[in-house]
Design a protein around this motif. Sequence first.
Motif, short mmCIF file in Angstrom:
data_model
loop_
_atom_site.label_atom_id
_atom_site.label_comp_id
_atom_site.label_asym_id
_atom_site.label_seq_id
_atom_site.Cartn_x
_atom_site.Cartn_y
_atom_site.Cartn_z
N TYR A 42 -8.95 5.58 -7.75
CA TYR A 42 -8.66 6.36 -8.96
C TYR A 42 -9.57 7.59 -9.04
N ASP B 135 -0.90 -5.61 -16.51
CA ASP B 135 -0.91 -5.43 -15.05
C ASP B 135 -0.77 -6.78 -14.32
N GLU C 91 -12.53 -5.64 -19.14
CA GLU C 91 -12.18 -4.23 -19.43
C GLU C 91 -11.62 -4.02 -20.83
C1 ADA Z 1 -8.53 -3.03 -13.53
C2 ADA Z 1 -8.14 -4.41 -14.03
C3 ADA Z 1 -7.22 -5.13 -13.09
C4 ADA Z 1 -6.26 -4.18 -12.39
C5 ADA Z 1 -7.02 -3.11 -11.66
C6 ADA Z 1 -6.12 -2.06 -11.01
O1 ADA Z 1 -9.80 -2.83 -13.19
O2 ADA Z 1 -9.21 -5.21 -14.37
O3 ADA Z 1 -6.51 -6.09 -13.82
O4 ADA Z 1 -5.41 -3.63 -13.33
O5 ADA Z 1 -7.81 -2.40 -12.57
O6 ADA Z 1 -5.38 -2.41 -10.10
O7 ADA Z 1 -6.14 -0.91 -11.45
#
Ligand code: ADA
Length: 554
Positions: free
Chosen positions: A434, A132, A378
């Motif tokens: 989410y 991500d 995570e």
């Molecule tokens: C997670 C993660 C982030 C990012 C975020 C998201 O918690 O730690 O890197 O991916 O979610 O935007 O969903």
Amino acid sequence: MLRLFRTHQVRREEELTEQLWEMRIPRENGENVCMQVLLPGCVQNIPGFENYRGRASFETEFTARGGRIRIVCKGVSHTARVYVDGQEIGGHYNAYTPFALWAGRLTPGKHRLRIDADNGWSDRSALHVPNDYESYLGVIRPVSVEETGDVLIEYLHLTPGKRDGSWFVDAETIIRNLGEEPFRGSVTLSIGGNHRKEIRLAGAESLTVRWPGLAVPDAQEWSPEDPRLTMAAAVVYDAEGRPVDDLTERFGLRQVEIRGGEILLNGRPIKIRGFCRHEDDPQFGCAMPVSAMARDLALIRDLGGNSVRAVHYPNDERFLDLCDETGMLVWEENHARGLSEEQMRNPCFEPQAEECIREMIREHYNHPCIYIWGILNECAGDTEYGMECYARQLELVRSLDASRPRSFASCQWMKERCFGLADVVAFNMYPRWYIDRPVRDYLEELYAWIRKAGGEGKPFLITETGAGALYGFRSPRHEKWSEEYQREALEEQLTAVLGFEGCNGVYIWQFADCRVCGEWFATRPRTMNNKGIVDEYRRPKLSYETVRRILKGE
Ligand code: ADA
């Protein structure tokens, strides 16, 4: 610019970046694309290479004067092989940590340096995986050439403490003799006054010199409100009293303690109002110049922020220098995001994650802005094997730095097994994004469970919360992805967290929209993570003013 202050007066150091290098990118037809590029930089910022994954080499010239040559790279993404005059001198994995390689004694005159970089995916890369955020290709942080004699200072660590109301420092430095001949001389440390010790090193020997409990005359405390920095310089002299090497460091007189569920800085509880921030910019990729870093910090300050969570890797030292100077608290973590148990079982994972911890703590130890070390954002802390990895890495952190608390950001709702191992418990939560659920309800259930799952009596941080918004998408229906929706979600999230008894603060996900790997997440519109309060160009979204009002308590 290597740092925001000068680290050597004796050792010769020449920056090789902030100048043009020759870049070569191999093409499938066997030909090379050649061009001149200014480094630091990312290949993905060159038109036509926006989605490039693979290799590139970067070449330049430097001058030797007859000493031992050490090539210092502050960051090459993500795998580097380094050559001097065509001979390989070593390599390094992980974009976000510095490394130094010896090229031996070179004849005086011009020599060629080549850095081959690779940002490809393979089993040999356990931390850089499709993810991500983008794993760029390039020499992303400064490079310098250092010239030393046989004896040099490897590092100087300063640990501040307070006794009977007065500040003191424990200082430790490692001195190395690279030559075969024994060395006799002295080392001085100046912090206010000068402290001197005789030293003797056999050939090829390293020596740790310690100065425990040094009083600091005219001590000036470092705090977020008044970030006063203290300089310390170590100099090695030979038996004739000639300086042979030196290292200047900068630190802050401040102490972090955990007591009664609070994080105390100089004895006072801190409440985090922070932002998660990736090193990412549409013009520079992750190779951000200091001016862009300073712009981000000014915006974070304007938003009412007092802390940055450096996600999900060790940051550029110059950013940490700016945080030291402006009193911005930093959560820094080793490089890892969202790795499954299977990914953590890659034989490269533990050595690479642990090496990242060693490099991060060795290089960033003196920054007063860093109040906590994080690990493994995570990852699979919900499994037996994952828990063993968390335990080993948290132990490693403690063995390298006992002066800061340790934590990790979890997302394992009702499954996390590692809270008992951390000093501060932390959770990434996305109710209203989410999960469609009122934030207050979610938080109450979360905290009740965390206390039972090993968090009782420990400080508790929300290390991520937020919602996506596409810049410019305004909608009377306030649906998801609109700026209106993001503003309302953040208002509910921040109000709930900041008013929650037992919670020591919050990090908003995230400061600015950032690029994600095209290979990773097809459900990220624009191949961007769009949860920024500002977009990638730092243009404020509707939520900006609301976040600012809440964080400033207006
Ligand atoms: C997670 C993660 C982030 C990012 C975020 C998201 O918690 O730690 O890197 O991916 O979610 O935007 O969903």
